[in-house]
Design a protein around this motif. Structure first.
Motif, mmCIF file in Angstrom:
data_model
loop_
_atom_site.group_PDB
_atom_site.id
_atom_site.type_symbol
_atom_site.label_atom_id
_atom_site.label_comp_id
_atom_site.label_asym_id
_atom_site.label_seq_id
_atom_site.Cartn_x
_atom_site.Cartn_y
_atom_site.Cartn_z
ATOM 1 N N CYS C 6 0.856 -1.191 0.000
ATOM 2 C CA CYS C 6 0.000 0.000 0.000
ATOM 3 C C CYS C 6 0.889 1.236 0.000
ATOM 4 O O CYS C 6 1.707 1.407 0.898
ATOM 5 C CB CYS C 6 -0.926 0.015 1.211
ATOM 6 S SG CYS C 6 -1.868 1.557 1.291
ATOM 7 N N TYR C 8 0.189 4.149 0.695
ATOM 8 C CA TYR C 8 -0.134 5.064 1.801
ATOM 9 C C TYR C 8 0.330 4.498 3.143
ATOM 10 O O TYR C 8 0.844 5.219 3.988
ATOM 11 C CB TYR C 8 -1.636 5.349 1.838
ATOM 12 C CG TYR C 8 -2.114 6.088 0.608
ATOM 13 C CD1 TYR C 8 -1.985 7.475 0.513
ATOM 14 C CD2 TYR C 8 -2.668 5.400 -0.470
ATOM 15 C CE1 TYR C 8 -2.406 8.156 -0.622
ATOM 16 C CE2 TYR C 8 -3.086 6.072 -1.607
ATOM 17 C CZ TYR C 8 -2.957 7.453 -1.676
ATOM 18 O OH TYR C 8 -3.364 8.119 -2.802
ATOM 19 N N CYS C 9 0.158 3.195 3.323
ATOM 20 C CA CYS C 9 0.625 2.555 4.558
ATOM 21 C C CYS C 9 2.111 2.243 4.483
ATOM 22 O O CYS C 9 2.726 1.890 5.486
ATOM 23 C CB CYS C 9 -0.168 1.278 4.829
ATOM 24 S SG CYS C 9 -1.903 1.596 5.203
ATOM 25 N N HIS C 60 -7.435 -0.074 -0.420
ATOM 26 C CA HIS C 60 -7.031 -0.701 0.851
ATOM 27 C C HIS C 60 -8.202 -0.544 1.812
ATOM 28 O O HIS C 60 -8.120 0.137 2.836
ATOM 29 C CB HIS C 60 -5.772 -0.022 1.387
ATOM 30 C CG HIS C 60 -5.091 -0.798 2.471
ATOM 31 N ND1 HIS C 60 -3.992 -0.341 3.150
ATOM 32 C CD2 HIS C 60 -5.359 -2.024 2.995
ATOM 33 C CE1 HIS C 60 -3.623 -1.244 4.049
ATOM 34 N NE2 HIS C 60 -4.440 -2.260 3.983
ATOM 35 N N CYS C 64 -6.077 1.521 5.273
ATOM 36 C CA CYS C 64 -6.157 2.983 5.318
ATOM 37 C C CYS C 64 -7.334 3.513 4.514
ATOM 38 O O CYS C 64 -7.582 4.709 4.507
ATOM 39 C CB CYS C 64 -4.854 3.580 4.806
ATOM 40 S SG CYS C 64 -4.567 3.218 3.067
HETATM 41 ZN ZN LIG Z 1 -3.076 1.461 3.147
#
Ligand SMILES: [Zn+2]
Lengths: 185, 997, 98
Positions: C6, C8-9, C60, C64
């Protein structure tokens, strides 16, 4: 008229074996907080918690009664267990944000004991070892067939937040998993 | 009493506790640690099963998971009957009850064995050819008969009372196989400190060291070293050692499925132990140390009970202390069988002869056998094993032909060499490569982060295996991020040899011979069958496999695939790799459904969601219906009432006084931010910018194609805050749909979405008395019609709790929906209920809700619409903002098909006979006398008895419906034709006066 | 079960937390109300569905909750890379093909 008192959806439930205890968490005030990076400082100040910017991390207030869990790049779950009103605190901040009260949407289960990690690993596909998921780590993820937020509150302690109507499933699942965690670490 | 074939000369079960068990009703003694196979052999019982097709008597072939023959049923109690258990894997416990399969009336005398006599009929491809004609006979005769005689073992007929556990696990290095290779690799990796999991399918680690008594590692006997090493590993914090654990599947990105048999070996597992535990392991590196499986010899009669792999006989002796016979023959092309002969001879058995295909076998093992006085017949082959229920003799001749000599034996050991176990490697999508020199398939190109060591990698000597494994363990640990290096050194010595080997049919079982030389024991495939497949035109091994079923039994051809391939290649005159190797697929050995299901049964099969009012509704006697995962109060029968009566009363009471309804399951989304209205404009067909805070609007959401996706009432709480409701079923997907647009198409908008479906429990109070009921409970607002008209929302307090109070209606009556934080819900319900009692209100369920809304012609998305209905089709054109320049679906609505004439439109249907209630889903036609198939105009979407209208009412989608007002149409049913009149959608209070009255 | 990174994660996470959301880089036309039937068909109905490299959207959803994009090989199932929503379609060289 008298103030209504909160009825816990898991009232009366409790599991304790040689490896793990499961306890419904005390009612808390909860906030789904959304903001852009430029609002973080002001909102942190208003809440008294520095909103974490790193994925999978959390931050706790000085008193320890309020925590902000990073759930996404613009999303935090704020939990206040000390009788505070995080929504009211956020309202004081003028920075662009969305604060929505979800105190009753979620409920939580405390999973504690040497078998806590094994209990969660029965249904959570993430690596919950301390090296990868240290104390303070938190994440929205999966437990069995439902979505939960897992927050590691101690070496052998987790808080599992889930939506209210899924809490029976979550507790039932953890109960089965706890039984196995007492057999195989 | 000691079993007759148990010896004190060898074995590791000395001093073990005696236990008793039964097989086909007869009682036997065993020792703790025995498998069912070893225990039966100790008692001189070789006959353990019947083959699938020919019902031939069968004994054990192996001593492990590859066993194709000795499949039995294990009966623990009435509900615990497990078919097709390999006797070589099942551990004996006190009181174990085993029964043989695929025989009637008894194992020794089996009527089905007539198939063997008639076997010329049952050659490969028999089913494909025989049952082609006459075609009609397939359904009535052939299929039922085949199905009745098909299947091995009997499935249990009761629910599985056991429970199964599951676990996700993560490690740096996963080692599959706990033999010399696996343990060396695991130790090397573990000593660096990385997280290691090592799994082995046997009750104890050791692998081939179980029978190879000629090996020593680190100065200790091989087996003892293995046990000590496992104990050492298990004591390390960073290591998990799993025995009785089979790695059954190797999936993407180093995820490996393991199944741990936790309690199948215990006499009394108790209630807490799961039967099995599924481990889903994600490893940074995988080390495959899966060993090799010995091949049998392909010759006539090689399936007689008493004919078995040499390594199996050696395992029964060296591990279990069991002699598989008294006068034993050996038929081999490999050195390793000599070690079996030597061990058995030294334990007191007579070795009739070692028949070796090789002309000049040489080496230390051969010399030792000779020195012990064992007759070695080199350059010879066994052309036949004879005997009825047990092998009685072997017939030997020179490989080139010539006179035959028959030698009496009561056991015959065979070894055609060793097949590296590349199953898991192949499952990992690795490509095997053919090693021409040794005529075997070895790991070639790797597709994942794994490595093979030891016998599965074609490494034949112990010293090389240990060295290779240690290096692999260290390398894997380093690759997985080990901080320090290990410097493990292990000295390995052995007198064992795996040299030699052959593939294909033995000389004497060639194309010109008769007799049954089995390649695949479990599916009764002979060398002849494979040659027949080639003669019939099969060219690829995949075709040969399907034509003959070679390798398609539950053992997946662990012993048969290579022989089958070699015979097919020979018949085709090609090299083995040109004919191809069939694909190995998960599971490596059969896995129970229970293990795969894990915790997800009973109450954990699927989440059951209950609203915050559930206990209150139960107290009122509600009958619940499943709506998705929700339990919703369906109706509330009183004494003497059936559903019909209860629903009629509830519907009438709502319109006469008031009703109380749990509307909590509707989805709710809080839309917050300065651009909230802008975003709502895009997501819904309606205009929102001008909706005043405190007011509500019914919104329609479309997909981009113009079809209705969802609907619901939306309240504007503030300029920058909307409280959106969705349908119950649409809650999750509407949220996803809105997030999708917000994040990917309109990310410039300053607005956020939060699901509040479960924050707010919702009590709908509907009916003329609704305001009277709740007004006394509400604080802080004026609830008069002037201050709080229909379609408004107020934030206030009720019973001391905060509320978002909506004035809205899904019944056509004056109505309110009390949103209250869920933990306060029960208390508020009780107060509302008490108030309601004063005004003659009742609780009503989802059925009455459906009837009441249908009386008003309010649609239910998903019932009156089906994903092909536009707002215009549903009569909701008024809800589409005509001046809007954009919303999701705006372009889709203009598509030619969506504006064409004759579309199905939602209309009311009045039965000519008011007593008749149409069936939902029934088709509608213009002329019931037209020939079948009739031209369908549409169908009934909603239909109920309406007590308030005193007649049946219905909604339906009808082609050109709006232009058919007043027309008579027909609903043909199996027993009659129902006449209906097309009417408007509203059946009750057409002017809508009651909303305000 | 796949592991998906991911963006973002900033972590590989189990596939169970994700949901596929179809082909990537199909922007909703800004003047959608005015486009022709043909343009609408191209935008809404037609997808490339290639054998080999495919650009697709994932969410996701149980993490997130962000939508993001991925380059994946539809033959091997392997993810070549993931990147945040709104970022340009990255060029992936043939040599990187999994
Ligand atoms: Zn994520």
């Amino acid at each position: 008229m008298a103030d209504a008192s909160r009825a816990h959806p898991l009232a009366g439930r409790k599991v304790a074996n040689s490896a793990v205890t499961l306890t419904p968490a005390e009612p808390a005030a909860r906030l789904s907080l959304r903001a852009r990076p430029d609002g973080i400082a002001a909102l942190s100040k208003a809440l008294g918690v520095k909103l974490p910017a790193a994925p999978k991390t959390s931050a706790t207030s000085k008193s320890g009664a309020r925590v902000a869990l990073w759930l996404g790049p613009d999303e935090w779950l704020v939990i206040d267990t000390g009788g505070g009103d995080p929504a009211a605190d956020c309202a004081k901040a003028t920075a662009l944000h969305s604060a929505v009260d979800i105190s009753h949407r979620n409920t939580a289960i405390m999973v504690e004991g040497k078998g806590a990690e094994a209990t969660l690993s029965a249904g959570c596909p993430q690596d919950l070892s301390r090296a990868v998921f240290p104390v303070g780590a938190c994440s929205r993820t999966i437990l069995g067939k439902i979505e939960v937020v897992v927050w590691r509150t101690g070496e052998t302690a987790f808080r599992v937040e889930c939506w209210r109507s899924f809490s029976t499933y979550a507790f039932d699942f953890l109960e089965e998993a706890a039984r196995d965690a007492a057999i195989a670490a | 009493m000691t079993a007759a074939f148990r010896t004190t000369a060898a074995g590791r079960l000395k001093g073990a506790k005696p236990v008793s068990f039964s097989f086909d009703g007869a009682s036997y003694q065993a020792l703790e640690g025995d498998t069912l196979a070893s225990a039966l052999l100790a008692n001189g019982v070789h006959l353990m099963g019947r083959s699938f097709k020919y019902h031939r008597p069968r004994g054990v072939l192996s001593a492990g998971a590859e066993e194709p023959n000795a499949l039995v049923g294990i009966h623990r109690d009435a509900a615990r009957k497990t078919p097709n258990v390999r006797a070589t894997v099942q551990e004996v416990y006190d009181g174990l009850t085993a029964v043989s399969q695929n025989r009637w009336p008894s194992l020794a005398f089996d009527v089905g064995a007539v198939n063997d006599i008639a076997s010329p009929m049952f050659s490969a491809g028999f089913y494909y050819k025989t049952f082609m004609w006459p075609k009609a006979a397939w359904k009535s005769i052939y299929e039922p008969t085949i199905r009745a005689s098909a299947g091995l073992g009997v499935a249990p007929d009761r629910p599985d009372p056991d429970h199964y556990a599951s676990r996700y696990a993560h490690c740096d290095v996963l080692v599959l196989g706990g033999g010399a290779a696996g343990l060396s690799a695991a130790l090397a990796a573990a000593e660096t400190g990385v997280r290691v999991i090592v799994a082995d399918e046997q009750p104890a680690v050791g692998g081939a060291l179980r029978f190879e008594t000629g090996s020593a590692i680190d100065g200790a006997a091989g087996w003892d070293w293995a046990q000590a090493t496992a104990a050492r590993l298990a004591a390390m914090d960073n290591v998990r050692v799993l025995t009785r654990t089979t790695a059954f599947g190797y999936y993407a990105q180093n995820m490996v499925g393991l199944v741990e048999r936790v309690s199948d070996h215990l006499a009394d597992p108790g209630h807490d132990l799961p039967r099995e535990r599924l481990w889903q392991v994600r490893a940074k590196r995988v080390i495959l140390a899966t060993g090799a499986i010995e091949r049998h010899m392909v010759f006539d009669g090689n399936d007689k009970p008493g004919v078995m792999l040499a390594s199996a006989a050696r395992t029964y002796l060296n591990h279990f202390g069991v002699l598989v016979g008294k006068t034993i023959g050996v038929f081999t092309a490999s050195d390793s069988a000599y070690a079996a002969a030597i061990d058995l001879k030294q334990a007191g058995a007579a070795i009739a002869a070692i028949v070796d295909l090789r002309d000049n076998p040489a080496g230390a093992l051969i010399d030792r056998a000779r020195a012990l006085g064992i007759e070695i017949l080199s350059g010879r082959t066994v052309v036949r094993a004879s005997g009825n229920l047990r092998v009685a003799s072997m017939t030997v001749r020179a490989t080139s032909g010539g006179p035959e000599r028959t030698i009496p034996v009561d056991a015959l050991l065979m070894s055609a060499g060793w097949t590296p176990s590349v199953h898991l490697f192949s499952q990992s999508r690795g490509k095997v490569a053919f090693d021409t020199a040794t005529r075997r398939f070895l790991p070639g190109d790797y597709a994942q982060d794994c490595v093979s060591v030891g016998a599965c990698n074609g490494t034949d000597t112990l010293a090389d295996t240990v060295k290779e494994a240690i290096a692999a363990g260290e390398k894997a640990a380093k690759a997985a991020g080990a901080g320090k290096a290990a410097a493990l050194k292990l000295k390995a010595e052995t007198s064992e040899s795996w040299a030699g080997g052959m593939v294909g049919a033995a000389p004497g079982a060639g194309p010109d011979t008769s007799g049954k030389a089995f390649v695949d024991f479990q599916n009764d495939v002979t060398a002849k069958d494979i040659r027949l497949a080639v003669r019939e035109g099969m060219r690829s091994i995949e075709h040969v496999k399907r034509f003959t079923t070679n390798g398609m039994a539950t053992d997946q051809g662990k012993t048969s695939n290579i022989h089958g391939l070699a015979i097919a290649a020979e018949a085709l005159g090609k090299e083995m790799p040109e004919v191809g190797l069939t694909t190995f697929r998960a599971p490596y050995t059969p896995v129970t459904f229970g293990a795969l299901i894990g915790h997800a049964k009973g109450r954990l099969f699927d989440p059951t969601r209950r609203t915050a009012f559930h206990a209150q509704e139960e107290k009122l006697g509600a009958v619940f219906e499943d709506v998705g995962q929700w339990k919703r109060a369906w109706y509330y029968p009183r004494a003497g009432e059936d559903m019909h009566a209860a629903v009629n009363r509830e519907c009438a009471t709502v319109r006469k006084a008031a009703g109380i309804f749990d509307a909590s399951t509707l989805g709710k989304i809080e839309v917050v931010g300065p651009d909230a209205a802008k975003f709502m404009e895009l997501m819904y067909t309606n205009p929102w910018e001008k909706l005043e805070p405190g007011r509500c609007r019914y919104g329609i959401m479309l997909r981009e194609d113009g079809f209705i996706y969802d609907d619901g009432v939306v309240g504007r709480l503030a300029a920058d805050r909307f409280h959106v409701t969705t349908t119950t079923g649409g809650a999750a997907r509407v949220m996803n749909h809105m997030e999708d647009y917000l994040q990917t198409e309109f990310p410039h908008l300053d607005v956020w979405l939060t699901s509040i479906s479960e924050q707010w429990a919702v009590i709908a109070v509907q009916g003329p008395k609704s305001r009277d009921i709740i007004a006394p409970l509400v604080e802080g607002i004026d609830m008069s019609d002037a201050a709080m008209p229909h379609m408004s929302v107020r934030e206030a307090r009720i019973c001391g709790a905060p509320t978002r109070l909506f004035r809205m209606s899904f019944t056509g009556e004056r109505g309110f929906e009390i949103n209250v934080p869920a933990d306060y819900a029960a208390a508020v319900w009780d107060a509302v209920w008490a108030q309601g009692q004063k005004h003659g209100a009742c609780a009503y369920g989802t059925e009455a809700m459906h009837v009441l809304r249908a009386e008003k012609g309010y649609i239910i998305v998903g019932q009156d619409t089906d994903g092909t209905v536009t707002p215009q089709d549903a009569g909701l054109d008024w809800a589409v903002g005509k001046k809007k320049t954009d919303f999701v679906g705006i372009r889709g609505l203009k598509r030619p098909d969506l504006v064409a004439k004759g579309r199905k439109q939602l209309v009311g249907l009045r039965t000519k006979d008011p007593k008749v209630v149409l069936e939902e889903g029934a088709q509608i036609v213009a002329d019931p006398k037209q020939p079948i198939p009739m031209k369908m105009l549409g169908h009934v979407t909603s239909s109920y008895w309406s007590e308030n209208c005193g007649r049946g009412i219905a909604l339906g989608l009808v082609a050109g419906g709006f232009e058919r007002m007043g027309q008579t149409l027909y609903v043909p049913m199996p027993d009659k034709v129902i006449e209906v009149e097309v009417v408007g959608q509203v059946f009750f209070d057409e002017k809508g006066e009651r909303l305000h009255g | 079960m796949l592991l998906i990174h991911c963006p973002y994660c900033e972590e590989d996470r189990p596939e169970l937390e994700f949901r596929n959301a179809g082909e990537a880089h199909i922007a909703r036309p800004e003047n959608i109300a005015e486009i022709s039937d043909e343009e609408f068909a191209q935008f809404f109905f037609i997808r490339s569905n290639p054998k080999g490299l495919i650009y697709e959207r994932w969410r996701h959803i149980h993490g997130c909750a962000r939508f993001f994009n991925a380059v994946r090989d539809s033959v091997s199932d392997k993810f070549l890379m993931t990147y945040k929503a709104g970022e340009k379609r990255p060029a992936v060289k043939a040599g990187e093909k999994a």
